[in-house]
Enzyme design. Sequence first.
Site, PDB file in Angstrom:
ATOM      1  N   ALA A 156       0.858  -1.176   0.000  1.00 48.12           N
ATOM      2  CA  ALA A 156       0.000   0.000   0.000  1.00 48.12           C
ATOM      3  C   ALA A 156       0.893   1.224   0.000  1.00 48.12           C
ATOM      4  CB  ALA A 156      -0.922   0.010   1.225  1.00 48.12           C
ATOM      5  N   LYS A 157       0.298   2.349  -0.368  1.00 50.03           N
ATOM      6  CA  LYS A 157       1.063   3.588  -0.435  1.00 50.03           C
ATOM      7  C   LYS A 157       1.701   3.924   0.901  1.00 50.03           C
ATOM      8  CE  LYS A 157      -1.467   7.142  -1.205  1.00 50.03           C
ATOM      9  NZ  LYS A 157      -2.341   8.079  -1.960  1.00 50.03           N
TER      10      LYS A 157
END
Length: 272
Positions: free
Chosen positions: A235-236
């Site tokens: 995920a970011k």
Amino acid sequence: MTGVTVTRFAPSPTGRLHSGHAWSAILAHDFARAREDIDGTRSRPEHVATIVEDLRWLGLEWDGEVVFQSRRLHLYAEALERLRAMGLLYPCFCTRAEIVAASLSAPHGPEPVYPGTCRGVDAAARMGEPHCWRIDMAKAAALAGPLEWRDHGRTVATDPLAAGDVVLARKDAPASYHLAVTVDDAAQGVTDVVRGRDLFAATHVHRLLQALLGLPAPDYHHHDLLVGPDGERLAKRHGSPTLAALREAGEDGRAVADRLRAGRLPIAGASA
């Protein structure tokens, strides 16, 4: 629409796409393409330029136009009004900190389940205060009766009570994810929902909303999530590079997509 498979990739336009987004988009795209019975792609690039650019770089195409939730607020308002007329909604004035504090004595997992503080409270004198709208889950489940949905061909019994009285309209937005995705899937004629297993539990809520609103129930295909060497979901916020960064580094988008399809991450040193 009989015989036509419709899927949907609906990222929030809050930043650049990363490999986890690509994985989900590719699976949804390939699922629909493998079931096409006509050859008539009608791709229409829209103005969410970065997302469209990333998807095209991966070699993904889509049918129809890009749909913006900001232009569909009337549909969410109509759905909310129907649920309100059924006596299933109530205003909640609690802050997140208050909900967390009230949930400490009975933890239910990583996210606190709303303890029902405002359920049954006479809120008439407080409607000028910031508030969201929650669904009385026990009342809604009793009204809908037993429900089920299909995931990868197997039947799953619906258990919406585990989610508690979820928010359907936020203080800062006219609709929550739960309401918007349910209404959008039906409005766009989605037959098969392809998304990550992190949203498996949310499907119990969505199936209930479909029943209450008289909407069709699509088939679901929750896929495994991409994880890095540390076992954490890509995920970011966990440092997953954006697709733009991979492109700028000289990666070929179609090759990245092929590696994802083969179960290999497009990031040096990472493993699926």
